[in-house]
Design a protein around this motif. Sequence first.
Motif, PDB file in Angstrom:
ATOM      1  N   UNK A   1      42.010  19.864  70.828  1.00 14.77           N
ATOM      2  CA  UNK A   1      41.648  21.270  70.663  1.00 14.77           C
ATOM      3  C   UNK A   1      40.328  21.618  71.361  1.00 14.77           C
ATOM      4  N   UNK A   2      40.161  21.129  72.583  1.00 17.23           N
ATOM      5  CA  UNK A   2      38.969  21.472  73.358  1.00 17.23           C
ATOM      6  C   UNK A   2      38.999  22.943  73.758  1.00 17.23           C
ATOM      7  N   UNK A   3      37.814  23.538  73.875  1.00 16.58           N
ATOM      8  CA  UNK A   3      37.744  24.905  74.366  1.00 16.58           C
ATOM      9  C   UNK A   3      38.175  24.925  75.832  1.00 16.58           C
ATOM     10  N   UNK A   4      38.843  25.993  76.213  1.00 19.88           N
ATOM     11  CA  UNK A   4      39.278  26.147  77.597  1.00 19.88           C
ATOM     12  C   UNK A   4      38.149  26.751  78.427  1.00 19.88           C
ATOM     13  N   UNK A   5      38.333  26.731  79.745  1.00 17.60           N
ATOM     14  CA  UNK A   5      37.324  27.334  80.621  1.00 17.60           C
ATOM     15  C   UNK A   5      37.171  28.816  80.312  1.00 17.60           C
TER      16      UNK A   5
ATOM     17  N   UNK B   1      19.809  24.926  67.043  1.00 10.67           N
ATOM     18  CA  UNK B   1      20.771  25.530  66.122  1.00 10.67           C
ATOM     19  C   UNK B   1      21.963  24.586  65.980  1.00 10.67           C
ATOM     20  N   UNK B   2      22.433  24.404  64.744  1.00  5.03           N
ATOM     21  CA  UNK B   2      23.580  23.536  64.466  1.00  5.03           C
ATOM     22  C   UNK B   2      24.660  24.362  63.778  1.00  5.03           C
ATOM     23  N   UNK B   3      25.862  24.397  64.360  1.00  3.82           N
ATOM     24  CA  UNK B   3      26.993  25.121  63.783  1.00  3.82           C
ATOM     25  C   UNK B   3      27.961  24.105  63.195  1.00  3.82           C
ATOM     26  N   UNK B   4      28.194  24.203  61.877  1.00  4.40           N
ATOM     27  CA  UNK B   4      29.018  23.232  61.163  1.00  4.40           C
ATOM     28  C   UNK B   4      30.210  23.935  60.519  1.00  4.40           C
ATOM     29  N   UNK B   5      31.145  23.131  60.024  1.00  5.91           N
ATOM     30  CA  UNK B   5      32.299  23.674  59.325  1.00  5.91           C
ATOM     31  C   UNK B   5      33.479  22.740  59.447  1.00  5.91           C
ATOM     32  N   UNK B   6      34.477  22.950  58.603  1.00  6.71           N
ATOM     33  CA  UNK B   6      35.700  22.150  58.671  1.00  6.71           C
ATOM     34  C   UNK B   6      36.494  22.519  59.912  1.00  6.71           C
ATOM     35  N   UNK B   7      37.440  21.666  60.276  1.00  7.03           N
ATOM     36  CA  UNK B   7      38.272  21.934  61.436  1.00  7.03           C
ATOM     37  C   UNK B   7      39.015  23.253  61.268  1.00  7.03           C
ATOM     38  N   UNK B   8      39.056  24.046  62.326  1.00  4.41           N
ATOM     39  CA  UNK B   8      39.804  25.292  62.291  1.00  4.41           C
ATOM     40  C   UNK B   8      39.059  26.505  61.789  1.00  4.41           C
ATOM     41  N   UNK B   9      37.771  26.379  61.475  1.00  8.26           N
ATOM     42  CA  UNK B   9      37.037  27.508  60.903  1.00  8.26           C
ATOM     43  C   UNK B   9      36.364  28.399  61.947  1.00  8.26           C
ATOM     44  N   UNK B  10      36.350  27.989  63.209  1.00  9.43           N
ATOM     45  CA  UNK B  10      35.782  28.834  64.246  1.00  9.43           C
ATOM     46  C   UNK B  10      34.405  28.430  64.723  1.00  9.43           C
ATOM     47  N   UNK B  11      34.063  27.144  64.574  1.00 13.30           N
ATOM     48  CA  UNK B  11      32.734  26.668  64.996  1.00 13.30           C
ATOM     49  C   UNK B  11      32.504  26.885  66.489  1.00 13.30           C
ATOM     50  N   UNK B  12      33.494  26.492  67.283  1.00 12.68           N
ATOM     51  CA  UNK B  12      33.346  26.615  68.736  1.00 12.68           C
ATOM     52  C   UNK B  12      33.203  28.077  69.144  1.00 12.68           C
TER      53      UNK B  12
ATOM     54  N   UNK C   1      30.882  20.608  82.999  1.00 17.01           N
ATOM     55  CA  UNK C   1      30.214  21.601  83.828  1.00 17.01           C
ATOM     56  C   UNK C   1      31.128  22.629  84.467  1.00 17.01           C
ATOM     57  N   UNK C   2      32.399  22.753  84.022  1.00 23.05           N
ATOM     58  CA  UNK C   2      33.271  23.723  84.662  1.00 23.05           C
ATOM     59  C   UNK C   2      32.884  25.152  84.282  1.00 23.05           C
ATOM     60  N   UNK C   3      32.097  25.305  83.201  1.00 20.94           N
ATOM     61  CA  UNK C   3      31.728  26.634  82.737  1.00 20.94           C
ATOM     62  C   UNK C   3      30.430  27.069  83.401  1.00 20.94           C
TER      63      UNK C   3
ATOM     64  N   UNK D   1      35.129  29.300  77.194  1.00 22.61           N
ATOM     65  CA  UNK D   1      33.703  28.979  77.382  1.00 22.61           C
ATOM     66  C   UNK D   1      32.883  30.206  77.758  1.00 22.61           C
ATOM     67  N   UNK D   2      33.509  31.172  78.404  1.00 20.03           N
ATOM     68  CA  UNK D   2      32.831  32.403  78.850  1.00 20.03           C
ATOM     69  C   UNK D   2      31.562  32.110  79.645  1.00 20.03           C
ATOM     70  N   UNK D   3      31.619  31.065  80.455  1.00 21.42           N
ATOM     71  CA  UNK D   3      30.506  30.757  81.330  1.00 21.42           C
ATOM     72  C   UNK D   3      29.387  29.951  80.701  1.00 21.42           C
ATOM     73  N   UNK D   4      29.527  29.568  79.441  1.00 16.96           N
ATOM     74  CA  UNK D   4      28.471  28.821  78.754  1.00 16.96           C
ATOM     75  C   UNK D   4      28.642  27.322  79.031  1.00 16.96           C
ATOM     76  N   UNK D   5      27.624  26.654  79.567  1.00 18.16           N
ATOM     77  CA  UNK D   5      27.713  25.207  79.788  1.00 18.16           C
ATOM     78  C   UNK D   5      27.881  24.446  78.474  1.00 18.16           C
ATOM     79  N   UNK D   6      28.764  23.447  78.500  1.00 21.95           N
ATOM     80  CA  UNK D   6      28.992  22.575  77.346  1.00 21.95           C
ATOM     81  C   UNK D   6      28.633  21.138  77.731  1.00 21.95           C
ATOM     82  N   UNK D   7      27.873  20.480  76.887  1.00 21.34           N
ATOM     83  CA  UNK D   7      27.462  19.091  77.101  1.00 21.34           C
ATOM     84  C   UNK D   7      28.259  18.176  76.172  1.00 21.34           C
ATOM     85  N   UNK D   8      28.476  16.936  76.619  1.00 19.31           N
ATOM     86  CA  UNK D   8      29.174  15.894  75.839  1.00 19.31           C
ATOM     87  C   UNK D   8      30.598  16.296  75.490  1.00 19.31           C
TER      88      UNK D   8
END
Length: 328
Positions: free
Chosen positions: A78-82, A36-47, A6-8, A85-92
């Motif tokens: 490789x978690x997204x940083x605050x 919506x489900x965003x898939x892809x191999x590691x490093x492709x820009x899913x996040x 919830x930091x975002x 996140x650009x203010x978007x809440x992330x769960x789990x």
Amino acid sequence: MNLSYSICKQAQPLISFTGGLNTNSLNFHNRKDKVVVVMGATGTGKSRLSIDLATHFQAEIINSDKIQVYKGLDIVTNKVTEEECRGIPHHLLGIKDPDADYNATNFRHDALLAIESIIEQDKLPIIAGGSNSFIESLVNDDPYFASRYDCCFLWVDLSLPILQRFVSERVDQMVEAGLLEEVRGVFDPEANYTQGIRRAIGVPEFDSFLRAEGKNTDQEILDTLLHLAIDEVKENTWKLACRQLQKIHRLRDFWGWNLHHIDATEVFLKQGEDAHEAWKRLIVGPSVMTVAQFLYRPTSVQNFPKSPSTTVIPRTVPSMAAMATASH
């Protein structure tokens, strides 16, 4: 139990839908809520893509990476940083004890709670992460999910040589950012590398180096062990990417998932502002259009996976060896 990272803070969407995103006011024929489900191999820009989409729509993101669900080791995992996140809440994301077990059953339970929480706020759930087995378990194995939700699957992809090069470069960047210091901070000679966050690629590979470091080993030997560990992280990350691609091919070709394929190769060949503009034009733009069409159309069986027909012969899924060969 708090299942959110919830930091975002919530960002203002660029596109607003009167009546909300998951209500029948969008179309009175719609009887299912939408995910919506965003898939892809590691490093492709899913996040990155999931956050871009969430800034265009009234959306929140549900992490489906089995390692990023744990607290700690933010560089290694490789978690997204605050800021990212650009203010978007992330769960789990970063919610579980590092030594806890967490499997697909746990994910299904937690993801459903998060989805329902997001929809109750009249927002769009976006699931994003590299653990395709978690996504498959939710979509294929949970009757409640199948009966309640209609899915749009976005697959961000890269050519194999470009992906392999990027994976290697990203490991170097993670080392420069402090990966080794993170791993050193959780090192335990008695640790179990098959459980919890220590399963993460980037942790067990440094075991020999850290053990030698603790014995005042000669610096030349330490340097060799360190280089070997970094090379092993790169190799194992590439193997992970190949397994992820195999899984995605299987979900598409055997289970019949309707995946919207997005080729990001041209973007990754560019640098600086050119890469940023190409990302917006080639990735974000088409993805926003796809999701908008999905949100406005009536619920349809065409986007939801079915059990494979016995009369359909699935396409050949490339092996890891074939993928590795293609990358050279």
